[in-house]
Design an enzyme around this catalytic site. Structure first.
Site, PDB file in Angstrom:
ATOM      1  CG  HIS A 101      -0.450   0.328   2.515  1.00  0.00           C
ATOM      2  ND1 HIS A 101      -0.167  -0.789   3.493  1.00  0.00           N
ATOM      3  CD2 HIS A 101      -0.382   1.471   2.972  1.00  0.00           C
ATOM      4  CE1 HIS A 101       0.465   0.072   4.407  1.00  0.00           C
ATOM      5  NE2 HIS A 101       0.197   1.410   4.264  1.00  0.00           N
ATOM      6  CG  ASP A 127      -0.144  -4.073   2.735  1.00  0.00           C
ATOM      7  OD1 ASP A 127       0.683  -3.453   1.644  1.00  0.00           O
ATOM      8  OD2 ASP A 127      -0.090  -3.274   3.801  1.00  0.00           O
ATOM      9  CB  SER A 137       3.345   1.955   5.410  1.00  0.00           C
ATOM     10  OG  SER A 137       2.422   2.823   5.922  1.00  0.00           O
TER      11      SER A 137
END
Length: 257
Positions: A66, A109, A202
């Protein structure tokens, strides 16, 4: 027709709001300068930190799918302070997203970043090992997550790499808190603690016993200081085959070229 499990998950994701980029370590400390030399800052064309990552070979970094954005341009290695110090800034050649990734919160992810040149190992840059195809993390096992950014809910980013210890939460307990939890994830930190990551971090690694076992994926929106859901990481052990295939393919292409 959507299954009840997927409907529940989409409802939970709707509560997340927008997942912000940047690494937000809650109730951590500054990482010692002689540690975590595999940490990478994935940056845009303005030289701004966007996501975390970690070096697994001389020319590949792992991050979160992402994090993928057309503005991602560089990977910076070899510095704990993003504002100063010697470092290696290398252009991104290619980004490989897992073929089953759809959106954050639905699993898979994970992203591999191919660097345009090999990094120079040593002098603050090193590779971290990945776990074998099967790992057995125990409940309450203490691991680490690190990154740059906010240190509290709605706080401001920081320039120096920070690290915090987090405890593993069993899949059963995690699923009770996250209805419709995707497959191939690890839960650690967050729920019932005051430690973990916030919106972002992230792509950074969850490190257990010296192995990068997870990739920071998502958490519960805005509640970082006293989170009421576990933090969720992509389980790297479930993607070893995919990672190894990508690395072998790139190696073959390099030899042909």
């Amino acid at each position: 027709m959507l299954s009840l499990q997927k409907i529940l998950l989409l409802h939970v994701l709707a509560c997340l709001g927008r997942l912000a980029h940047g690494s937000d370590i809650i109730h951590g400390t500054k990482a010692p300068e002689n540690s975590m030399h595999y940490m990478a800052s994935v940056q845009n064309n303005m030289g701004q930190h966007v996501c975390g990552g970690f070096l697994i070979t001389e020319d590949f970094v792992v991050s979160a799918a992402h994090c993928n954005d057309s503005s991602l341009t560089y990977v910076v290695l070899g510095k704990h302070n993003l504002k100063n110090g010697n470092h290696q800034k290398i252009k991104i050649e290619n980004k490989i997203i897992h073929e089953n990734y759809q959106q954050v919160g639905l699993g898979n992810d994970i992203m591999l970043i191919k660097l345009s040149e090999k990094v120079k190992l040593g002098h603050g840059v090193e590779i971290i090992q990945l776990p074998p195809a099967e790992i057995n993390l125990k409940e309450n096992q203490v691991c680490q997550v690190a990154g740059w950014g906010k240190t509290k809910t709605h706080g401001k980013p920081v320039d120096e790499l920070r690290v915090v210890n987090v405890s593993v939460i069993t899949s059963k307990n995690c699923e009770e808190q996250w209805p419709g939890l995707p497959a191939n994830v690890i839960c650690a930190g967050g729920y019932n603690t005051t430690k973990g990551f916030c919106q972002g971090d992230s792509g950074g690694p969850l490190v257990c016993h010296g192995f990068a076992v997870g990739v920071v994926s998502f958490n519960y929106y805005k509640n970082c200081t006293y989170p009421n859901k576990p933090n969720i990481y992509t389980d790297i052990s479930k993607y070893r085959k995919w990672i190894d295939e990508v690395l072998r393919k790139k190696k073959r292409l390099s030899k042909v070229i």
